[in-house]
Design a protein around this motif. Structure first.
Motif, PDB file in Angstrom:
ATOM      1  N   ASN A 107     -14.876   6.689  -3.106  1.00 22.89           N
ATOM      2  CA  ASN A 107     -13.569   6.339  -3.656  1.00 22.89           C
ATOM      3  C   ASN A 107     -13.649   6.620  -5.152  1.00 22.89           C
ATOM      4  N   VAL A 108     -13.383   7.847  -5.499  1.00 17.36           N
ATOM      5  CA  VAL A 108     -13.538   8.303  -6.874  1.00 17.36           C
ATOM      6  C   VAL A 108     -12.327   7.886  -7.697  1.00 17.36           C
ATOM      7  N   SER A 109     -12.564   7.361  -8.909  1.00 21.30           N
ATOM      8  CA  SER A 109     -11.443   6.972  -9.760  1.00 21.30           C
ATOM      9  C   SER A 109     -11.316   7.837 -11.009  1.00 21.30           C
ATOM     10  N   LYS A 110     -12.417   8.271 -11.597  1.00 18.73           N
ATOM     11  CA  LYS A 110     -12.361   9.088 -12.798  1.00 18.73           C
ATOM     12  C   LYS A 110     -13.642   9.902 -12.875  1.00 18.73           C
ATOM     13  N   VAL A 111     -13.489  11.192 -13.097  1.00 23.26           N
ATOM     14  CA  VAL A 111     -14.643  12.082 -13.193  1.00 23.26           C
ATOM     15  C   VAL A 111     -14.464  12.959 -14.422  1.00 23.26           C
ATOM     16  N   ALA A 112     -15.431  12.935 -15.317  1.00 23.78           N
ATOM     17  CA  ALA A 112     -15.455  13.799 -16.500  1.00 23.78           C
ATOM     18  C   ALA A 112     -14.139  13.769 -17.270  1.00 23.78           C
ATOM     19  N   GLY A 113     -13.538  12.597 -17.390  1.00 23.59           N
ATOM     20  CA  GLY A 113     -12.305  12.462 -18.146  1.00 23.59           C
ATOM     21  C   GLY A 113     -11.039  12.735 -17.358  1.00 23.59           C
ATOM     22  N   SER A 114     -11.171  13.144 -16.122  1.00 24.27           N
ATOM     23  CA  SER A 114     -10.004  13.434 -15.291  1.00 24.27           C
ATOM     24  C   SER A 114      -9.768  12.282 -14.329  1.00 24.27           C
ATOM     25  N   SER A 115      -8.652  11.571 -14.501  1.00 19.61           N
ATOM     26  CA  SER A 115      -8.382  10.418 -13.639  1.00 19.61           C
ATOM     27  C   SER A 115      -7.362  10.721 -12.551  1.00 19.61           C
ATOM     28  N   LEU A 116      -6.433  11.621 -12.771  1.00 18.17           N
ATOM     29  CA  LEU A 116      -5.405  11.885 -11.769  1.00 18.17           C
ATOM     30  C   LEU A 116      -5.913  12.787 -10.645  1.00 18.17           C
ATOM     31  N   THR A 117      -6.780  13.747 -10.960  1.00 21.69           N
ATOM     32  CA  THR A 117      -7.311  14.659  -9.945  1.00 21.69           C
ATOM     33  C   THR A 117      -8.021  13.884  -8.847  1.00 21.69           C
ATOM     34  N   SER A 118      -8.601  12.750  -9.187  1.00 25.70           N
ATOM     35  CA  SER A 118      -9.313  11.949  -8.188  1.00 25.70           C
ATOM     36  C   SER A 118      -8.390  11.489  -7.063  1.00 25.70           C
ATOM     37  N   GLY A 119      -7.105  11.302  -7.338  1.00 22.04           N
ATOM     38  CA  GLY A 119      -6.163  10.925  -6.291  1.00 22.04           C
ATOM     39  C   GLY A 119      -6.062  12.008  -5.228  1.00 22.04           C
ATOM     40  N   GLY A 120      -5.998  13.265  -5.656  1.00 15.60           N
ATOM     41  CA  GLY A 120      -5.979  14.377  -4.710  1.00 15.60           C
ATOM     42  C   GLY A 120      -7.295  14.514  -3.981  1.00 15.60           C
ATOM     43  N   PHE A 121      -8.406  14.281  -4.685  1.00 13.69           N
ATOM     44  CA  PHE A 121      -9.723  14.335  -4.066  1.00 13.69           C
ATOM     45  C   PHE A 121      -9.824  13.274  -2.966  1.00 13.69           C
ATOM     46  N   ASN A 122      -9.442  12.043  -3.272  1.00 19.94           N
ATOM     47  CA  ASN A 122      -9.511  10.955  -2.289  1.00 19.94           C
ATOM     48  C   ASN A 122      -8.609  11.238  -1.091  1.00 19.94           C
ATOM     49  N   ASP A 123      -7.451  11.847  -1.329  1.00 19.78           N
ATOM     50  CA  ASP A 123      -6.546  12.239  -0.252  1.00 19.78           C
ATOM     51  C   ASP A 123      -7.239  13.239   0.671  1.00 19.78           C
ATOM     52  N   ALA A 124      -7.883  14.240   0.093  1.00 21.45           N
ATOM     53  CA  ALA A 124      -8.592  15.248   0.891  1.00 21.45           C
ATOM     54  C   ALA A 124      -9.764  14.627   1.652  1.00 21.45           C
ATOM     55  N   VAL A 125     -10.488  13.704   1.043  1.00 20.08           N
ATOM     56  CA  VAL A 125     -11.620  13.053   1.714  1.00 20.08           C
ATOM     57  C   VAL A 125     -11.144  12.299   2.954  1.00 20.08           C
ATOM     58  N   GLU A 126     -10.006  11.628   2.867  1.00 22.59           N
ATOM     59  CA  GLU A 126      -9.473  10.912   4.032  1.00 22.59           C
ATOM     60  C   GLU A 126      -9.173  11.887   5.172  1.00 22.59           C
ATOM     61  N   GLN A 127      -8.621  13.041   4.846  1.00 21.80           N
ATOM     62  CA  GLN A 127      -8.363  14.070   5.872  1.00 21.80           C
ATOM     63  C   GLN A 127      -9.665  14.561   6.483  1.00 21.80           C
ATOM     64  N   ILE A 128     -10.661  14.776   5.652  1.00 18.80           N
ATOM     65  CA  ILE A 128     -11.963  15.262   6.116  1.00 18.80           C
ATOM     66  C   ILE A 128     -12.617  14.212   7.016  1.00 18.80           C
ATOM     67  N   LYS A 129     -12.539  12.948   6.657  1.00 21.71           N
ATOM     68  CA  LYS A 129     -13.115  11.894   7.491  1.00 21.71           C
ATOM     69  C   LYS A 129     -12.481  11.890   8.874  1.00 21.71           C
ATOM     70  N   SER A 130     -11.182  12.096   8.947  1.00 24.64           N
ATOM     71  CA  SER A 130     -10.500  12.140  10.243  1.00 24.64           C
ATOM     72  C   SER A 130     -10.977  13.326  11.078  1.00 24.64           C
ATOM     73  N   GLU A 131     -11.149  14.468  10.439  1.00 21.16           N
ATOM     74  CA  GLU A 131     -11.597  15.666  11.153  1.00 21.16           C
ATOM     75  C   GLU A 131     -13.044  15.573  11.616  1.00 21.16           C
ATOM     76  N   ALA A 132     -13.879  14.907  10.839  1.00 16.55           N
ATOM     77  CA  ALA A 132     -15.314  14.892  11.113  1.00 16.55           C
ATOM     78  C   ALA A 132     -15.709  13.879  12.176  1.00 16.55           C
ATOM     79  N   LYS A 133     -14.813  13.048  12.624  1.00 16.39           N
ATOM     80  CA  LYS A 133     -15.156  12.020  13.634  1.00 16.39           C
ATOM     81  C   LYS A 133     -15.299  12.616  14.992  1.00 16.39           C
TER      82      LYS A 133
END
Length: 162
Positions: free
Chosen positions: A136-162
């Motif tokens: 659950n990434v919140s901020k990486v290298a000064g970028s805080s908004l991009t993490s929202g898209g990253f977390n969205d993609a991770v949720e999709q990946i978790k669904s696919e990988a089950k």
């Protein structure tokens, strides 16, 4: 207006502009208080679907993993001051842990290019070796908004990988 007063006014306005720009890059408010969350900090409601390629292995050290080993990818969306943005995420999983991550940037403007690039350069150090369920990434290298898209993609990946 005297020149020294004029310079002071200009310096004050520049300082306020800088504060506003920095505040726009601050991490999202926590605690679920909708009144304190701006549209720029809210992930987009309609995620895109991703693609995946998987292998059939299921475990790495004797225990069953909830996720199939393999490489998965998805695009995640988030809202920035410039509108809806997309970031591509490719995760490689082994025994439920992230072994590799690749980010594909999809910038719509120079500011997005900068922040997605910084995010892409710093994300591996924060997630490689970690359990996918704990991401659950919140901020990486000064970028805080991009993490929202990253977390969205991770949720999709978790669904696919089950």
């Amino acid at each position: 207006m005297r020149p020294s007063v004029r310079k002071g006014v200009y310096a004050g306005m520049a300082g306020l502009s800088l504060v506003g720009a920095v505040a726009g890059c601050a991490p999202a408010a926590s605690g679920g208080d909708a009144a304190n969350t701006s549209a720029a900090e809210t992930p987009a409601a309609a995620p895109t679907t991703g693609t995946s390629s998987t292998s059939m292995a299921t475990t790495g050290s004797g225990g069953a993993s909830a996720y199939k080993d393999g490489t998965y990818s998805a695009d995640g969306n988030y809202v920035s001051p410039n509108g809806t943005e997309t970031v591509g995420v490719e995760l490689t999983l082994a025994a439920g842990k992230v072994t590799d991550v690749q980010i594909t940037t999809h910038p719509s403007n120079p500011n997005t290019r900068k922040f997605q690039g910084e995010f892409a350069g710093g994300i591996a150090g924060q997630i490689v070796g970690k359990d996918i369920d704990g991401l659950n990434v919140s901020k990486v290298a000064g970028s805080s908004l991009t993490s929202g898209g990253f977390n969205d993609a991770v949720e999709q990946i978790k669904s696919e990988a089950k």
